[in-house]
Each structure stands twice: as structure tokens, then as C-alpha cells.
Design an enzyme around this catalytic site. Structure first.
Site, mmCIF file in Angstrom:
data_model
loop_
_atom_site.group_PDB
_atom_site.id
_atom_site.type_symbol
_atom_site.label_atom_id
_atom_site.label_comp_id
_atom_site.label_asym_id
_atom_site.label_seq_id
_atom_site.Cartn_x
_atom_site.Cartn_y
_atom_site.Cartn_z
ATOM 1 N N PHE A 148 0.769 -1.324 0.140
ATOM 2 C CA PHE A 148 0.053 -0.060 -0.033
ATOM 3 C C PHE A 148 0.978 1.295 0.113
ATOM 4 O O PHE A 148 0.380 2.147 0.422
ATOM 5 C CB PHE A 148 -0.875 0.113 1.249
ATOM 6 C CG PHE A 148 -1.709 -0.956 1.239
ATOM 7 C CD1 PHE A 148 -2.882 -1.400 0.522
ATOM 8 C CD2 PHE A 148 -1.622 -2.300 2.250
ATOM 9 C CE1 PHE A 148 -3.580 -2.572 0.584
ATOM 10 C CE2 PHE A 148 -2.360 -3.508 2.395
ATOM 11 C CZ PHE A 148 -3.368 -3.509 1.430
ATOM 12 N N PHE A 252 -7.677 13.257 1.041
ATOM 13 C CA PHE A 252 -8.245 12.590 -0.464
ATOM 14 C C PHE A 252 -9.381 13.425 -0.781
ATOM 15 O O PHE A 252 -10.083 12.974 -1.559
ATOM 16 C CB PHE A 252 -8.361 11.156 -0.501
ATOM 17 C CG PHE A 252 -7.047 10.487 -0.911
ATOM 18 C CD1 PHE A 252 -5.895 10.639 -0.017
ATOM 19 C CD2 PHE A 252 -6.797 10.051 -2.254
ATOM 20 C CE1 PHE A 252 -4.575 10.134 -0.473
ATOM 21 C CE2 PHE A 252 -5.348 9.523 -2.566
ATOM 22 C CZ PHE A 252 -4.506 9.838 -1.793
ATOM 23 N N ALA A 255 -9.902 18.706 -4.386
ATOM 24 C CA ALA A 255 -10.375 18.801 -5.933
ATOM 25 C C ALA A 255 -9.279 19.430 -6.517
ATOM 26 O O ALA A 255 -8.473 20.551 -5.913
ATOM 27 C CB ALA A 255 -11.516 19.659 -5.833
ATOM 28 N N CYS A 263 -0.871 3.981 -10.642
ATOM 29 C CA CYS A 263 -1.417 2.945 -9.844
ATOM 30 C C CYS A 263 -3.020 3.075 -10.230
ATOM 31 O O CYS A 263 -3.542 2.467 -10.730
ATOM 32 C CB CYS A 263 -1.207 3.063 -8.404
ATOM 33 S SG CYS A 263 0.611 2.497 -8.230
ATOM 34 N N LYS A 266 -4.794 3.138 -13.818
ATOM 35 C CA LYS A 266 -4.673 1.616 -14.207
ATOM 36 C C LYS A 266 -5.296 0.631 -13.567
ATOM 37 O O LYS A 266 -6.169 -0.297 -13.986
ATOM 38 C CB LYS A 266 -3.191 1.158 -14.554
ATOM 39 C CG LYS A 266 -2.619 0.582 -13.363
ATOM 40 C CD LYS A 266 -1.446 -0.339 -13.954
ATOM 41 C CE LYS A 266 -0.415 -0.513 -12.933
ATOM 42 N NZ LYS A 266 -1.114 -1.457 -11.876
ATOM 43 N N ARG A 331 4.009 9.321 -15.035
ATOM 44 C CA ARG A 331 2.933 7.889 -15.474
ATOM 45 C C ARG A 331 1.790 8.820 -15.422
ATOM 46 O O ARG A 331 1.282 8.745 -14.352
ATOM 47 C CB ARG A 331 3.526 6.679 -14.861
ATOM 48 C CG ARG A 331 4.320 6.042 -15.446
ATOM 49 C CD ARG A 331 4.573 4.699 -14.695
ATOM 50 N NE ARG A 331 4.812 5.015 -13.203
ATOM 51 C CZ ARG A 331 4.970 4.081 -12.234
ATOM 52 N NH1 ARG A 331 4.856 2.764 -12.656
ATOM 53 N NH2 ARG A 331 5.301 4.306 -11.245
HETATM 54 C C1 UGA Z 1 -1.659 5.014 -4.596
HETATM 55 C C2 UGA Z 1 -2.068 4.595 -3.279
HETATM 56 O O1 UGA Z 1 -2.358 5.785 -2.581
HETATM 57 C C3 UGA Z 1 -1.300 3.593 -2.402
HETATM 58 O O2 UGA Z 1 -1.901 3.325 -1.093
HETATM 59 C C4 UGA Z 1 -0.940 2.449 -3.367
HETATM 60 O O3 UGA Z 1 -0.061 1.675 -2.767
HETATM 61 C C5 UGA Z 1 -0.429 2.856 -4.490
HETATM 62 O O4 UGA Z 1 -1.317 3.760 -5.268
HETATM 63 C C6 UGA Z 1 -0.160 1.659 -5.495
HETATM 64 O O5 UGA Z 1 -0.986 1.315 -5.804
HETATM 65 O O6 UGA Z 1 0.929 1.182 -5.646
HETATM 66 P P1 UGA Z 1 0.401 6.681 -5.163
HETATM 67 O O7 UGA Z 1 0.044 6.203 -6.693
HETATM 68 O O8 UGA Z 1 1.742 6.925 -4.648
HETATM 69 O O9 UGA Z 1 -0.407 5.826 -4.269
HETATM 70 O O10 UGA Z 1 -0.495 8.200 -5.211
HETATM 71 P P2 UGA Z 1 -1.690 8.880 -4.124
HETATM 72 O O11 UGA Z 1 -0.925 9.447 -2.860
HETATM 73 O O12 UGA Z 1 -2.577 7.854 -4.096
HETATM 74 O O13 UGA Z 1 -2.210 9.814 -5.300
HETATM 75 C C7 UGA Z 1 -2.858 9.693 -6.270
HETATM 76 C C8 UGA Z 1 -3.077 10.834 -7.248
HETATM 77 O O14 UGA Z 1 -4.209 11.296 -6.576
HETATM 78 C C9 UGA Z 1 -2.197 11.926 -7.361
HETATM 79 O O15 UGA Z 1 -2.201 12.400 -8.727
HETATM 80 C C10 UGA Z 1 -2.738 13.076 -6.499
HETATM 81 O O16 UGA Z 1 -2.313 14.275 -7.081
HETATM 82 C C11 UGA Z 1 -4.230 12.802 -6.674
HETATM 83 N N1 UGA Z 1 -4.912 13.185 -5.438
HETATM 84 C C12 UGA Z 1 -4.561 12.891 -4.429
HETATM 85 C C13 UGA Z 1 -5.943 14.174 -5.782
HETATM 86 O O17 UGA Z 1 -6.150 14.764 -6.833
HETATM 87 N N2 UGA Z 1 -6.542 14.708 -4.628
HETATM 88 C C14 UGA Z 1 -6.455 14.250 -3.471
HETATM 89 O O18 UGA Z 1 -7.273 14.693 -2.398
HETATM 90 C C15 UGA Z 1 -5.345 13.168 -3.138
#
Ligand code: UGA
Length: 434
Positions: A148, A252, A255, A263, A266, A331
């Protein structure tokens, strides 16, 4: 314990270094010779805070080495499979080529009592299929132990995760597998990290449903941003207000231009594809989650166009290219996608990211890259903040006003102080904000 980690990408490299940090003897194996050479020299092939230090310590201790030869997995008791499961070309399903190849490649090197541990994100049903293969060809067993970790916090998330999930076989073999994983994670378990032992299908689903939930939460607030735009409401205040409800929570709910990375996008597509295969309509809503997410990119491009009148020939400063701050990963990055679309509309785009200029340059050579934020801003007709790096959040709008040719800013992550930017004379536009 002696451990092998197959696949030294984001997940595997961090996992291998952290397992050595915990005192295990680790070999990391990858087919990519350059990656193995870099890691062996103590250089992380991507930007991840804290990783170079852990990697350096582990290599110095002699507990960590890297190799391109799967035969070096022989002698390890626990074998982590941490290879990628990208989106299949031409479909939404996960491509399991690398996972299958890693497990099949390991078979000749497994001894009785060894444990193969899947970490990759896979469609439900994969672990059960692979466990039969492992058991039929060796005296080893298989467990699924989803990961995670978040980019930018990968070391911390690996050393001190929120929880462990072990998907194991039923009966005694499963109990033995759980005990082997307990030995691997003894340090974190001693600190009372929750640990759930489940069947294979549940463990696989925990991972994809967690990512689907996070993606849904982000698209929910971005849908509210669309409603706020139509009604004059402010989505950031709305998020604060509903976030105080402990059942909802504020995390999370930011906006902006939406989620990207290797991750979430996909994984929600692969999850839908798997549900379709199973004949289930249950995940049809994820198509909307995806669509809302992608619409936000159109909105930012439209806002920039509104501000400058005509994008053709307009000078646009793009601040941020990585899919999120503290990462050089582009990515499926919303920021890079927006930059490329602006360029395709005829804008003269100068982009800057504190870490992702090089990774972006490899996939988008058509953009101009500035070496620092000031050069990106100089003479811009409009500024777009697309990744919420601290460096951008802390920009002094009065200084920026002195660099640009027109004081206009699109805050694609709702990260700037709108009052201060407006006070400095900027025409400020956020997403879902008046
Ligand atoms: C995500 C999950 O949070 C991890 O728990 C998981 O292990 C990982 O994928 C995975 O499957 O390997 P990550 O891809 O590092 O982790 O990124 P996140 O922190 O989840 O952010 C994802 C995207 O959501 C980013 O582009 C971020 O800018 C965006 N985001 C996040 C928002 O647009 N708004 C938010 O409030 C939070």
C-alpha cells in the site's frame, strides 16, 4: 532471513532496501542491467525521499545486493514478486506477462518450504492460479501480500505500514506461510501494526478496492467542483466542512486536476475489466470515476484559454509535471497531459518541475523545459500550477507579478492563497472555486 525480491522498479527497489534495513539478507533481481548497475552503486533510479540513505546503509552493511540472474534467488527462503502489472495495450485489463514470467522463472530455484510472496497488484484469481503452479512444481508455497505504499512516502510506508494483509492457502500450509511473513515483518508487528490473514481472493481485492475507493473519493470531490462551478460555491470550503465529519474525513478530498500516476488510473480500469470478465455490473460506476477525473484536465485547458483569449501563440508557464509532489513520476500525470494539450493547441509552453523535468522530457520532448521557476515564469501570459510542490505554494505573488507579462494564474491544485494572489493583482482561477 534470506530474501529475494524479483523486480526492482518502484515497489521492488524500495522493498529490497527496506528489508535489508530491517536486518534481512536480501538479493534484488531485475532483468534491466542498467537499473541493477545503478542500484548496486547506491543510486536510486527514481526520486524518492529517504531511499538513497536506506540504500546506501543496506549496501554498506553487506546485507543487500542486486543481480540480473534469477539463479541468485536460490538459497533465499522468501521470494517477493514485485514486478509491474501495466495496462494491456488496446484493453483495460492488467497485463500479467511479467508476473507470470517471474513466478515461472523462479520455479527451478525454489526449495522445499520456501515461500513465494506476490506483492504486485493483480486481478482477483491470479494468486490461486499461481499457487497451483508453485505447488505442482516445487515443495514451496505461495502467499499474496499486497503493498500500500505511496510514492513520496515509500520508505516510511514500507518500514511502518498501516496494516499487513496476508492472503494465504487454507489450513496448515497457510498457517506456515503466515508465520514466515510474521518473521519477515517482525519489527513492525512488534509495534502492534494490524495484521489480517485472509484467503487469496480477499487479499487481492483489498488492494484494488482500496485504490478504487481512493480514486472514487477524489472524483467525488471533483464532481462537487463541477457543481460548485455551476453554482458559485467554493469546493475547498465544502471539503473542509464535510471533512470534519469523522465518517468522511478530510484526506483525499482535494479537488483539482485529478489523480494520475502508475497505480490509481490503471488499477480502476483493470478492476472494471475483471468485473466484466466475472459478468458483474457492480463496478460500472468506476467508468464515471475515470470520466470525471479526465474531464478536470479539459477544464484546466479551457480556463487557460478563457484567460488568454486564444491559446495559439500564448506564452504559458506550467509549474509542475509530476503526478504529485515529492516524485519525479510522470506516468499518467494530469500535469504533463495538460501541458501537452496546451502545446497541441498552439500555446508556447515553458514547463518546470523541481524533479520531473528529465522524466517528462523523455516522453514529451516537444515542450520547452526551464531550469528554474523564475525562467519558466518570465514573460508568461498565464501561469498554471499543476503539481502542488512546496516551492510553488510558497511563491511570492508580488515577485511573480514582476516576472510575467500578464498577471493571470490557474491554480490546478487549489494550493495557492487566492486572497494573496488576487491582492498582488492576479486574475486567479481555482477549480471549483468562485
Ligand atoms: C496510490 C495509493 O495511495 C497507495 O496506497 C498505493 O499503494 C499505490 O497507489 C499503489 O497502488 O502502488 P500513489 O500512486 O503514490 O499511491 O499516489 P496517491 O498519493 O494515492 O495519489 C494519486 C493521485 O491522486 C495523485 O495524482 C494525486 O495528486 C491525486 N490526489 C490525491 C488528488 O487529486 N486529490 C487528493 O485529495 C489526493
Amino acid at each position: 532471513m534470506r530474501i529475494s525480491v524479483i523486480g526492482c522498479g518502484y515497489l521492488g527497489a524500495v522493498h529490497a532496501a527496506c528489508m535489508a534495513e530491517l536486518g534481512h539478507e536480501v538479493v534484488g533481481i531485475d532483468v534491466d542491467e542498467r537499473k541493477v548497475a545503478e542500484l548496486s552503486a547506491g543510486r536510486a533510479p527514481f526520486f524518492e525521499p529517504g531511499l538513497p540513505e536506506v540504500l546506501g546503509r543496506a549496501l554498506d552493511s553487506g546485507r543487500l545486493r542486486f543481480s540480473t540472474d534469477l539463479a541468485d534467488a536460490a538459497g533465499a527462503e522468501v521470494h517477493f514478486v514485485a514486478v509491474g502489472t501495466p495496462q494491456t495495450k488496446g484493453s483495460h485489463a492488467a497485463d500479467l506477462t511479467y508476473v507470470d514470467a517471474a513466478v515461472e522463472g523462479l520455479l527451478p530455484y525454489l526449495s522445499d518450504g520456501d515461500l513465494v510472496v506476490g506483492k504486485s497488484t493483480v486481478p482477483v484469481g491470479t494468486a490461486s492460479r499461481l499457487s497451483e503452479l508453485v505447488r505442482a512444481s516445487s515443495g514451496a508455497d505461495l502467499a499474496w501480500n499486497p503493498e500500500f505504499l505511496r510514492e513520496g512516502f515509500a520508505v516510511k510506508d514500507t518500514l511502518t505500514p498501516d496494516r499487513f494483509v496476508y492472503g494465504v492457502a487454507r489450513g496448515e500450509t497457510g498457517e506456515r506461510a503466515a508465520a514466515q511473513l510474521d518473521a519477515v515483518y517482525a519489527t513492525a508487528l512488534a509495534a502492534e501494526t494490524p495484521r489480517l490473514v485472509t484467503d487469496y481472493a480477499t487479499a487481492e481485492l483489498v488492494k484494488v478496492s482500496a485504490n478504487a475507493f481512493l480514486a472514487t473519493k477524489i472524483s467525488f470531490i471533483n464532481a462537487m467542483a463541477e457543481v460548485a462551478e455551476a453554482t458559485g460555491a467554493d469546493v475547498t470550503q465544502l471539503a473542509d466542512a464535510i471533512g470534519y465529519d469523522a465518517r468522511i474525513g478530510r484526506k483525499f478530498l482535494n479537488a483539482g486536476i485529478g489523480f494520475g500516476g502508475g497505480c490509481l488510473p490503471k488499477d480502476i480500469r483493470a478492476f472494471q475489466a475483471r468485473a466484466d470478465e466475472l459478468g458483474l455490473d457492480s463496478l460500472a460506476f468506476l467508468a464515471d470515476v475515470d470520466a470525471i477525473n479526465l474531464r478536470r484536465r479539459d477544464r484546466v485547458v479551457a480556463l487557460a484559454g478563457e484567460l488568454v483569449g486564444d491559446l495559439a501563440g500564448a506564452r504559458v508557464a506550467v509549474l509542475g509535471l509530476a503526478f504529485k509532489p515529492n516524485s519525479d513520476d510522470v506516468r499518467d500525470s494530469p500535469a504533463l497531459d495538460v501541458a501537452r494539450r496546451l502545446r497541441a493547441s498552439g500555446a508556447i509552453v515553458t514547463a518546470f518541475d523541481p524533479e520531473a523535468n528529465a522524466t517528462a522530457g523523455r516522453v514529451a520532448p516537444e515542450l520547452e523545459y526551464a531550469t528554474d521557476v523564475e525562467s519558466a515564469l518570465r514573460d508568461a501570459d498565464v501561469v498554471l500550477v499543476l503539481t502542488e510542490w512546496t516551492e510553488f505554494r510558497e511563491l511570492d505573488p508580488a515577485v511573480v507579478a514582476g516576472l510575467v507579462s500578464h498577471a493571470r494564474v490557474v491554480d490546478g491544485r487549489n494550493t495557492l492563497d487566492s486572497v494573496a494572489w488576487r491582492a498582488a493583482g492576479f486574475d486567479y482561477r481555482g477549480l471549483g472555486r468562485p
